[in-house]
Motif scaffolding. Structure first.
Motif, PDB file in Angstrom:
ATOM      1  N   ASP A   3      70.640  21.658  26.284  1.00  0.00           N
ATOM      2  CA  ASP A   3      70.330  21.158  24.941  1.00  0.00           C
ATOM      3  C   ASP A   3      71.478  20.345  24.352  1.00  0.00           C
ATOM      4  O   ASP A   3      71.334  19.764  23.280  1.00  0.00           O
ATOM      5  CB  ASP A   3      70.002  22.316  24.003  1.00  0.00           C
ATOM      6  CG  ASP A   3      68.710  23.012  24.380  1.00  0.00           C
ATOM      7  OD1 ASP A   3      67.862  22.372  25.018  1.00  0.00           O
ATOM      8  OD2 ASP A   3      68.564  24.193  24.030  1.00  0.00           O
ATOM      9  N   HIS A   4      72.592  20.293  25.060  1.00  0.00           N
ATOM     10  CA  HIS A   4      73.731  19.554  24.511  1.00  0.00           C
ATOM     11  C   HIS A   4      73.424  18.075  24.334  1.00  0.00           C
ATOM     12  O   HIS A   4      73.942  17.441  23.441  1.00  0.00           O
ATOM     13  CB  HIS A   4      74.988  19.756  25.382  1.00  0.00           C
ATOM     14  CG  HIS A   4      74.872  19.200  26.752  1.00  0.00           C
ATOM     15  ND1 HIS A   4      74.348  19.925  27.805  1.00  0.00           N
ATOM     16  CD2 HIS A   4      75.214  17.994  27.242  1.00  0.00           C
ATOM     17  CE1 HIS A   4      74.379  19.184  28.898  1.00  0.00           C
ATOM     18  NE2 HIS A   4      74.899  18.009  28.581  1.00  0.00           N
ATOM     19  N   TRP A   5      72.527  17.532  25.169  1.00  0.00           N
ATOM     20  CA  TRP A   5      72.163  16.114  25.023  1.00  0.00           C
ATOM     21  C   TRP A   5      71.425  15.879  23.708  1.00  0.00           C
ATOM     22  O   TRP A   5      71.644  14.868  23.036  1.00  0.00           O
ATOM     23  CB  TRP A   5      71.327  15.640  26.210  1.00  0.00           C
ATOM     24  CG  TRP A   5      72.101  15.631  27.485  1.00  0.00           C
ATOM     25  CD1 TRP A   5      71.925  16.445  28.563  1.00  0.00           C
ATOM     26  CD2 TRP A   5      73.212  14.792  27.809  1.00  0.00           C
ATOM     27  NE1 TRP A   5      72.852  16.156  29.540  1.00  0.00           N
ATOM     28  CE2 TRP A   5      73.658  15.137  29.096  1.00  0.00           C
ATOM     29  CE3 TRP A   5      73.892  13.780  27.129  1.00  0.00           C
ATOM     30  CZ2 TRP A   5      74.733  14.519  29.731  1.00  0.00           C
ATOM     31  CZ3 TRP A   5      74.960  13.151  27.757  1.00  0.00           C
ATOM     32  CH2 TRP A   5      75.377  13.519  29.042  1.00  0.00           C
ATOM     33  N   VAL A   6      70.589  16.797  23.343  1.00  0.00           N
ATOM     34  CA  VAL A   6      69.870  16.701  22.063  1.00  0.00           C
ATOM     35  C   VAL A   6      70.868  16.782  20.913  1.00  0.00           C
ATOM     36  O   VAL A   6      70.785  16.005  19.951  1.00  0.00           O
ATOM     37  CB  VAL A   6      68.798  17.808  21.949  1.00  0.00           C
ATOM     38  CG1 VAL A   6      68.164  17.806  20.568  1.00  0.00           C
ATOM     39  CG2 VAL A   6      67.740  17.646  23.019  1.00  0.00           C
ATOM     40  N   LEU A   7      71.818  17.702  21.035  1.00  0.00           N
ATOM     41  CA  LEU A   7      72.822  17.847  19.978  1.00  0.00           C
ATOM     42  C   LEU A   7      73.711  16.604  19.875  1.00  0.00           C
ATOM     43  O   LEU A   7      74.045  16.171  18.775  1.00  0.00           O
ATOM     44  CB  LEU A   7      73.677  19.091  20.224  1.00  0.00           C
ATOM     45  CG  LEU A   7      72.932  20.429  20.161  1.00  0.00           C
ATOM     46  CD1 LEU A   7      73.872  21.579  20.500  1.00  0.00           C
ATOM     47  CD2 LEU A   7      72.296  20.621  18.800  1.00  0.00           C
ATOM     48  N   VAL A  23      77.561  24.539  17.285  1.00  0.00           N
ATOM     49  CA  VAL A  23      77.179  24.770  18.682  1.00  0.00           C
ATOM     50  C   VAL A  23      77.726  23.649  19.560  1.00  0.00           C
ATOM     51  O   VAL A  23      78.277  23.902  20.639  1.00  0.00           O
ATOM     52  CB  VAL A  23      75.641  24.885  18.826  1.00  0.00           C
ATOM     53  CG1 VAL A  23      75.223  24.933  20.288  1.00  0.00           C
ATOM     54  CG2 VAL A  23      75.114  26.102  18.072  1.00  0.00           C
ATOM     55  N   LEU A  24      77.605  22.425  19.100  1.00  0.00           N
ATOM     56  CA  LEU A  24      78.117  21.277  19.857  1.00  0.00           C
ATOM     57  C   LEU A  24      79.628  21.367  20.013  1.00  0.00           C
ATOM     58  O   LEU A  24      80.161  21.164  21.116  1.00  0.00           O
ATOM     59  CB  LEU A  24      77.722  19.959  19.172  1.00  0.00           C
ATOM     60  CG  LEU A  24      78.229  18.675  19.826  1.00  0.00           C
ATOM     61  CD1 LEU A  24      77.675  18.517  21.244  1.00  0.00           C
ATOM     62  CD2 LEU A  24      77.884  17.459  18.986  1.00  0.00           C
ATOM     63  N   GLU A  25      80.314  21.672  18.944  1.00  0.00           N
ATOM     64  CA  GLU A  25      81.778  21.774  19.007  1.00  0.00           C
ATOM     65  C   GLU A  25      82.223  22.877  19.968  1.00  0.00           C
ATOM     66  O   GLU A  25      83.187  22.696  20.725  1.00  0.00           O
ATOM     67  CB  GLU A  25      82.360  22.000  17.612  1.00  0.00           C
ATOM     68  CG  GLU A  25      82.294  20.758  16.745  1.00  0.00           C
ATOM     69  CD  GLU A  25      82.714  20.998  15.301  1.00  0.00           C
ATOM     70  OE1 GLU A  25      82.958  22.167  14.906  1.00  0.00           O
ATOM     71  OE2 GLU A  25      82.791  20.004  14.551  1.00  0.00           O
TER      72      GLU A  25
END
Length: 105
Positions: A3-7, A23-25
């Motif tokens: 899901d990091h690509w979405v973030l 979450v991304l950080e």
């Protein structure tokens, strides 16, 4: 975490929530490769940003082209139409020129 690509996308668009940003950080801090991927994507995002306005409404553009074509149409004149009278006139001119040549020779 896939899901990091979405973030990343949400972050770059400016549509990320505070929770998603956290979450991304955390994902970025978890591995140096993650940060490297993020920086690469961010750079590509910056380079392609000027192309965001290149989304076209196909129907609208089609109508513009048709309007230009319609405006450029010119009504043909009688001289432009190769009708029987124009062909006959041309033939008579050539015949008259040949007759003049033979009479004066």
């Amino acid at each position: 975490m896939d899901d990091h690509w979405v973030l990343i996308y949400k972050y770059l668009k400016g549509d990320i929530t505070d929770l998603e940003k956290d979450v991304l950080e955390n994902w970025l801090k978890s591995d140096a490769k993650n940060l490297q991927k993020f920086e690469e994507v961010k750079e590509v995002w910056k380079l392609t940003k000027p192309f965001d306005n290149l989304i076209y409404n196909l129907e609208e553009e089609k109508q513009k082209v048709l309007k230009v074509i319609e405006q450029s149409k010119v009504e043909p004149t009688k001289q432009e139409l190769p009708g029987r009278q124009n062909i006959l006139r041309s033939f008579l001119r050539v015949a008259a020129a040949i007759l003049v040549i033979f009479v004066t020779a």
